[in-house]
Design a protein around this motif. Structure first.
Motif: not given
Ligand code: FMN
Length: 289
Positions: A85-99, A264-273
């Motif tokens: 849920i965290d991953w999907c919300e981050h990619i679909l609605f979030g800022t797309f920045r590393t958290d 790395p310049k930016e690290k992606p938000f962890p894709p949920g498992r």
């Protein structure tokens, strides 16, 4: 590029296909007809494509609408883990920045677990030079992986040559690869295997284990890497020849994967498992205790 160039035409047909898909979803409620497993796979794939597109500035609005439909359906059915849920919300609605905080959400005390969880497929890098000794450390880690009959059938070619980077990007057509500072090609010696069947079955497993070791070591050394598939059917004979010539790869060796790597310049938000308990079965498939 002219208005009618193949690239423009293909963009228009992709857009047309996406609009058609969206209408299908609207009228047929496709997502409701999928089983839980099918829905989970479709959602994961869609969100992943959007995530990947971001690193090459290829966000597609319609793609994301369809992904949202999958997401809401899956969430309503209660089939997603908190991480998903965290991953999907981050990619679909979030800022797309590393958290960074999210990486540390769970308190884990053992070093290996921290590295395992912190490693991400990185798709954006600084153009910083990396010393040869660092690559030696990566390969030192890779070679300690298990391999069938201890064959160690792999070799690794490191490159930062512009022509090499462009060649790989042109073959794979994944936009962010154009900006990769280094690539490590992983090759397999076909002669290490007794038969074609052995080669097909074992080579991917052998290379896969070595690559994972390499990726974990890269994480430990604060590098960011992305495993790039080199699926034989996605590479034409001409492209294969170009690679063989550019890297002087002997005839009995095949490229099995390519690793894009750098600081790395930016690290992606962890894709949920998925939930561990969903994947873990004792004695019989489906038994949960
Ligand atoms: C065999 C294999 C092939 C992959 N190929 C690609 C690829 O071609 N392009 C890409 O961007 N990521 C590729 N990946 C990375 C996956 O997309 C990534 O591991 C997955 O989304 C989970 O994200 P994480 O590595 O950050 O945990 C590949 C991973 C594996 C294991």
């Amino acid at each position: 590029m002219t208005k009618d160039s193949p690239n423009n035409r293909s963009k228009i047909s992709i857009l047309g296909y996406e609009i058609f898909q969206l209408l299908r979803f609207e009228y047929l409620k496709i997502e409701k007809k999928l089983s839980d497993d099918e829905l989970n796979i479709a959602l994961r794939r869609r969100v992943h494509l959007i995530e990947k597109g971001y690193w090459g500035n290829q966000i597609n609005f319609i793609k994301s609408l369809i992904a949202k439909r999958y997401y809401f359906e899956a969430k309503n059915r209660g089939i997603l883990s908190h991480e998903e849920i965290d991953w999907c919300e981050h990619i679909l609605f979030g800022t797309f920045r590393t958290d960074e905080k999210s990486d540390k959400r769970e308190v884990v005390n053992d070093e290996l677990a921290i590295i395992l969880k912190k490693r991400r497929s990185v798709r954006s890098w600084r153009q910083t030079k990396i010393k040869k000794e660092i690559f030696e450390k990566l390969i030192e880690a890779a070679k300690w992986a298990p391999s069938s009959c201890n064959r160690q059938p792999y070799d690794f070619i490191v490159t930062d040559k512009k022509e090499h980077i462009t060649l790989i990007y042109k073959i794979k057509r994944q936009k962010f690869l154009e900006y990769a500072p280094y690539f490590i090609l992983v090759t397999i010696n076909k002669d290490s295997y007794r038969s074609k069947e052995d080669f097909i079955y074992f080579s991917g497993l052998d290379a896969g284990a070595a690559i994972q070791n390499l990726l974990l070591k890269a994480e430990e050394l604060n590098l960011g890497a992305c495993w790039i598939n080199w699926k034989p059917k996605s590479i034409s004979d001409k492209e294969r020849d170009r690679m063989k010539n550019a890297f002087k790869i002997p005839d009995d060796y095949e490229v099995v994967s390519v690793i894009a790597i750098g600081k790395p310049k930016e690290k992606p938000f962890p894709p949920g498992r998925k939930d561990t308990k969903e994947m873990l079965h004792f004695e019989e498939y489906g038994s949960k205790s």
